[in-house]
Scaffold this motif. Structure first.
Motif, PDB file in Angstrom:
ATOM      1  N   TYR A   1       0.801  -1.219   0.000  1.00 19.20           N
ATOM      2  CA  TYR A   1       0.000   0.000   0.000  1.00 19.20           C
ATOM      3  C   TYR A   1       0.830   1.263   0.000  1.00 19.20           C
ATOM      4  O   TYR A   1       0.404   2.294  -0.495  1.00 19.20           O
ATOM      5  CB  TYR A   1      -0.956   0.007   1.189  1.00 19.20           C
ATOM      6  N   LEU A   2       2.042   1.187   0.592  1.00 19.75           N
ATOM      7  CA  LEU A   2       2.857   2.394   0.643  1.00 19.75           C
ATOM      8  C   LEU A   2       3.686   2.510  -0.635  1.00 19.75           C
ATOM      9  O   LEU A   2       3.724   3.547  -1.270  1.00 19.75           O
ATOM     10  CB  LEU A   2       3.771   2.333   1.868  1.00 19.75           C
ATOM     11  N   PHE A   3       4.323   1.404  -1.004  1.00 22.45           N
ATOM     12  CA  PHE A   3       5.191   1.460  -2.175  1.00 22.45           C
ATOM     13  C   PHE A   3       4.529   0.898  -3.423  1.00 22.45           C
ATOM     14  O   PHE A   3       5.157   0.801  -4.468  1.00 22.45           O
ATOM     15  CB  PHE A   3       6.512   0.741  -1.890  1.00 22.45           C
ATOM     16  N   ASN A   4       3.262   0.492  -3.277  1.00 29.25           N
ATOM     17  CA  ASN A   4       2.504   0.052  -4.444  1.00 29.25           C
ATOM     18  C   ASN A   4       3.130  -1.118  -5.198  1.00 29.25           C
ATOM     19  O   ASN A   4       3.121  -1.148  -6.424  1.00 29.25           O
ATOM     20  CB  ASN A   4       2.329   1.228  -5.410  1.00 29.25           C
TER      21      ASN A   4
ATOM     22  N   ILE B   1      -2.943   2.541   7.427  1.00 33.18           N
ATOM     23  CA  ILE B   1      -1.663   2.104   6.860  1.00 33.18           C
ATOM     24  C   ILE B   1      -0.518   2.918   7.445  1.00 33.18           C
ATOM     25  O   ILE B   1       0.459   2.375   7.960  1.00 33.18           O
ATOM     26  CB  ILE B   1      -1.695   2.245   5.318  1.00 33.18           C
ATOM     27  N   VAL B   2      -0.658   4.247   7.390  1.00 32.05           N
ATOM     28  CA  VAL B   2       0.420   5.108   7.881  1.00 32.05           C
ATOM     29  C   VAL B   2       0.611   4.906   9.386  1.00 32.05           C
ATOM     30  O   VAL B   2       1.733   4.744   9.870  1.00 32.05           O
ATOM     31  CB  VAL B   2       0.130   6.592   7.547  1.00 32.05           C
TER      32      VAL B   2
ATOM     33  N   ILE C   1       2.326   1.503  10.215  1.00 32.54           N
ATOM     34  CA  ILE C   1       3.765   1.444   9.956  1.00 32.54           C
ATOM     35  C   ILE C   1       4.523   2.321  10.946  1.00 32.54           C
ATOM     36  O   ILE C   1       5.582   1.939  11.449  1.00 32.54           O
ATOM     37  CB  ILE C   1       4.065   1.833   8.494  1.00 32.54           C
TER      38      ILE C   1
ATOM     39  N   GLY D   1      -6.901   1.449  -0.521  1.00 32.90           N
ATOM     40  CA  GLY D   1      -6.007   2.582  -0.414  1.00 32.90           C
ATOM     41  C   GLY D   1      -6.425   3.771  -1.268  1.00 32.90           C
ATOM     42  O   GLY D   1      -5.900   4.862  -1.094  1.00 32.90           O
ATOM     43  N   ASP D   2      -7.364   3.553  -2.181  1.00 39.54           N
ATOM     44  CA  ASP D   2      -7.687   4.634  -3.130  1.00 39.54           C
ATOM     45  C   ASP D   2      -8.330   5.842  -2.461  1.00 39.54           C
ATOM     46  O   ASP D   2      -8.960   5.712  -1.435  1.00 39.54           O
ATOM     47  CB  ASP D   2      -8.614   4.096  -4.218  1.00 39.54           C
TER      48      ASP D   2
ATOM     49  N   LEU E   1       5.954   8.864   5.628  1.00 41.87           N
ATOM     50  CA  LEU E   1       5.105   7.743   5.215  1.00 41.87           C
ATOM     51  C   LEU E   1       3.908   8.244   4.400  1.00 41.87           C
ATOM     52  O   LEU E   1       3.584   7.708   3.342  1.00 41.87           O
ATOM     53  CB  LEU E   1       4.617   6.970   6.438  1.00 41.87           C
ATOM     54  N   GLY E   2       3.278   9.305   4.901  1.00 41.74           N
ATOM     55  CA  GLY E   2       2.141   9.885   4.187  1.00 41.74           C
ATOM     56  C   GLY E   2       2.558  10.357   2.807  1.00 41.74           C
ATOM     57  O   GLY E   2       1.840  10.168   1.830  1.00 41.74           O
TER      58      GLY E   2
ATOM     59  N   ILE F   1       5.095   9.238   0.949  1.00 37.06           N
ATOM     60  CA  ILE F   1       5.326   8.093   0.058  1.00 37.06           C
ATOM     61  C   ILE F   1       3.979   7.565  -0.440  1.00 37.06           C
ATOM     62  O   ILE F   1       3.797   7.293  -1.628  1.00 37.06           O
ATOM     63  CB  ILE F   1       6.103   6.979   0.796  1.00 37.06           C
ATOM     64  N   TYR F   2       3.050   7.466   0.486  1.00 38.08           N
ATOM     65  CA  TYR F   2       1.724   6.973   0.133  1.00 38.08           C
ATOM     66  C   TYR F   2       1.105   7.845  -0.952  1.00 38.08           C
ATOM     67  O   TYR F   2       0.619   7.368  -1.969  1.00 38.08           O
ATOM     68  CB  TYR F   2       0.832   6.969   1.381  1.00 38.08           C
TER      69      TYR F   2
ATOM     70  N   SER G   1       2.995   7.469  -4.379  1.00 37.33           N
ATOM     71  CA  SER G   1       2.790   6.209  -5.083  1.00 37.33           C
ATOM     72  C   SER G   1       1.346   6.074  -5.567  1.00 37.33           C
ATOM     73  O   SER G   1       1.096   5.495  -6.616  1.00 37.33           O
ATOM     74  CB  SER G   1       3.188   5.030  -4.202  1.00 37.33           C
ATOM     75  N   HIS G   2       0.400   6.628  -4.833  1.00 29.63           N
ATOM     76  CA  HIS G   2      -0.985   6.497  -5.272  1.00 29.63           C
ATOM     77  C   HIS G   2      -1.379   7.564  -6.275  1.00 29.63           C
ATOM     78  O   HIS G   2      -2.244   7.366  -7.099  1.00 29.63           O
ATOM     79  CB  HIS G   2      -1.915   6.500  -4.062  1.00 29.63           C
TER      80      HIS G   2
END
Lengths: 393, 255
Positions: free
Chosen positions: A69-72, A164-165, A168, A392-393, B229-230, B232-233, B236-237
């Protein structure tokens, strides 16, 4: 439904029986009767294995969530659910283990009211508590999906980026803080393992073990539940594991080099034997194995390398928690059989709960559509994981 | 101004009156069997050790910056302004981190109890609050254990060393160890021989600083790491969204 007595079920029943007996001793005769812990060795197997190793073994959850989800990294989608399930169960069992180890477990909630922000233990406690809640929410879609409840899934999807954030962040904090616990014992812990860099080692090893555990678990699940083994997934994980192991090895080397320990670690001594065992299992064997492309592309090779890695880092944590204190204390600590039996019971509970969850919840949704599963890699990951794919969208 | 104890091993005659006085003060059993025990335990907070006709007392050092107080997740230990490091049993959850963290291995545990407590010398805080000296200092027939202001006791110890340099080793154990302790020891032999940790090994750095260095970074680490982290999220999205939009555009034009 007829209950069939298989070999593993008999083993399970025996372990649970002995574990219940030991639990009785623990709660009705006290810690002194159930364990070989003493004033000199106040932390034993339960802290060393159930807590330090347990949290490390559950690291697959945050590693996979981070990767996907973070790095896809789309290709790893299919392992997120089992990894999150393992992590969720792992943390619950860690708390169960704590209830055995704490002298006054009925006051565990005191953490919430008598806070001591200077304490590493307090920080670990709060992180574990919060992260278990996060994992619960990450796990919840499985249950909702099982009962075809779409509305709550939508709610969880909305907060998924936060989960997610947060997950982690909390993992980074408490995985490393487990190492910080030992920073206050420079005069007690053997210099092979005491290092100002302990928090970094603990975090780095958690990532490596998270990857190794995911390989181990995928292979095991494939065997146990008759699933099709997804080799591309394992190959990706194996490559990442090799990198993680190198990072770990370099960190350790740099630490020994900076502290001028390189000469000492090669001199034979009681601690050195355990260190050699640890370093061989964590670095020498798996790094050598994974350096061969043939091994990196074979399921058996990847499986063996990851098992070796996991065993190696378990040795590492036990060395820190137990072996590293023996010289200071002046005698050996060997856990009582009742201590082993409670640890075994907790592990057995983990396996049983994992089996039940896989049986009744859509943990491996691809299983029901073997044809679609192969399609998945070319088209969209959405097919295999309808909820988390969009989450995640 | 905080109170302290000065133990002068050269004045000690090994009568173990301090053990008995301590047991009485803390309502602990004290008989010949307990007196013969040469280790501290949950029922023996202080012990007089004998080696080659020389004596040495062991008890909680009451560090100026106590490790036990800093590591306890529920803050069951604290250093009072009068000097004693005391324990609030009702807070304790029994994690035993204090026992592992203490450089002097002082906290002991009631292993046989079903509701176990951590036990150690608490330097008679009630007596001190009432303006009295500790039970062990009061009962000591030779003045080997002396109660007083820490600064005064340090001066006195320095005087004793100066006046009898042949009797004493030129050091006060506890003056600088782990940042200073409220128990100071004078002796003619190295205290290390009686199980005290070597000064060189424990150092002068207060124990809480070892973990404090990491803990104090956490408040900064949390927002920074959350942003990373936010970020990167988001990146990537965002890329995924753009790709999806482009793909849609392409599909649209093809039709």
């Amino acid at each position: 439904m007829k209950f069939k007595l298989t070999f593993w079920r008999v083993v399970f029943i025996v372990i649970m029986g002995l574990g219940l007996y030991s639990s009785f001793i623990r709660y009705f005769r006290g810690l002194g009767a159930v364990s070989n812990m003493t004033d000199q060795f106040p932390w034993g197997l339960w802290i060393g294995f159930d807590c330090l190793c347990g949290v490390m073994l559950a690291a697959g959850g945050f590693c996979m969530v981070g990767a996907v989800y973070l790095f896809n990294v789309e290709s790893l989608h299919s392992v997120v659910r089992p990894a999150v399930l393992t992590a969720f169960l792992g943390y619950i069992l860690f708390i169960v283990g704590l209830l055995f180890d704490l002298g006054r477990p009925w006051y565990i909630w005191h953490q919430l009211i008598y806070m001591n922000p200077h304490s590493v233990m307090f920080e670990v406690g709060m992180c574990v508590m919060t992260y278990t809640t996060v994992l619960f929410f990450e796990f919840l879609p499985n249950v909702f999906e099982r009962f075809h409840m779409t509305t709550p899934i939508k709610w969880i999807k909305k907060i998924y980026p936060v989960l997610i954030v947060l997950g982690i962040l909390l993992s980074t904090l408490h995985q490393s803080s487990l190492g910080s616990l030992y920073l206050i014992m420079p005069s007690k812990l053997h210099p092979f393992w005491y290092s100002p860099a302990l928090p970094f080692f603990f975090f780095a090893s958690a990532v490596a073990v998270g990857l190794a555990m995911t390989i181990f678990e995928s292979t095991q699940s494939a065997k146990a539940f008759g699933r099709h083994l997804e080799l591309p997934v394992l190959v990706t994980l194996g490559g990442a594991l090799l990198v993680a192991l190198w990072v770990n090895a370099l960190l350790r080397f740099e630490d020994y080099f900076r502290r001028g320990m390189l000469g000492q670690i090669f001199k034979p001594s009681y601690e050195a034997y355990f260190l050699w065992l640890e370093l061989t299992l964590t670095f020498v064997i798996p790094i050598t194995m994974l350096s061969f492309k043939k091994v990196r592309l074979s399921p058996q090779g990847l499986y063996l390398a990851s098992v070796c890695t996991v065993l190696g880092f378990i040795t590492n944590r036990l060395n820190i928690a137990l072996i590293g204190f023996e010289t200071y204390v002046g005698h050996h600590y060997v856990p009582k059989w009742t201590e082993f039996s409670i640890t075994l019971m907790i592990i057995a509970m983990g396996f049983a709960l994992f089996g039940l969850a896989v049986k009744y919840l859509p943990i491996f949704p691809a299983e029901r559509h073997p044809a679609k599963q192969r399609l998945r890699t070319e088209t969209a990951p959405v097919v295999a994981t309808p909820v988390l794919g969009h989450a995640g969208d | 101004m905080s109170k302290a104890l000065l133990y002068d091993a050269t004045m000690c005659i090994g009568c173990k009156q301090c053990e008995a006085g301590c047991a009485q003060q803390n309502k602990l059993r004290y008989d010949d069997t307990v007196a013969a025990e040469s280790v501290q335990s949950a029922h023996k907070y202080t012990v007089v050790l004998t080696k080659d006709d020389k004596f040495m007392r062991r008890l909680c050092m009451h560090c100026e910056k106590p490790a036990c107080a800093s590591v306890c997740p529920v803050g069951a230990f604290h250093k009072t302004k009068e000097g004693p490091v005391v324990y609030d049993v009702w807070k304790c959850i029994g994690c035993r981190y204090c026992m592992v963290a203490c450089a002097f291995a002082q906290p002991k545990y009631e292993w046989q109890s079903l509701n176990p407590r951590v036990r150690k010398c608490i330097m008679c805080p009630d007596r001190i609050a009432a303006g009295k000296q500790t039970a062990c200092a009061e009962i000591c027939p030779t003045g080997a254990t002396k109660f007083g202001e820490r600064d005064d006791l340090i001066k006195e110890a320095q005087d004793r060393i100066r006046q009898n340099p042949s009797t004493y080793l030129p050091r006060i154990y506890g003056l600088h160890e782990v940042g200073g302790t409220s128990v100071l020891i004078l002796s003619s032999v190295n205290v290390e021989e009686y199980g005290y940790p070597a000064s060189a090994k424990i150092g002068d750095t207060p124990m809480p600083e070892y973990t404090g260095q990491v803990m104090e970074r956490i408040p900064d680490f949390i927002p920074v790491w959350t942003l990373v982290l936010g970020g990167i999220y988001w990146v990537s999205h965002r890329r995924e969204e753009v790709a999806a939009a482009e793909a849609e555009e392409k599909n649209g034009s093809e039709r």
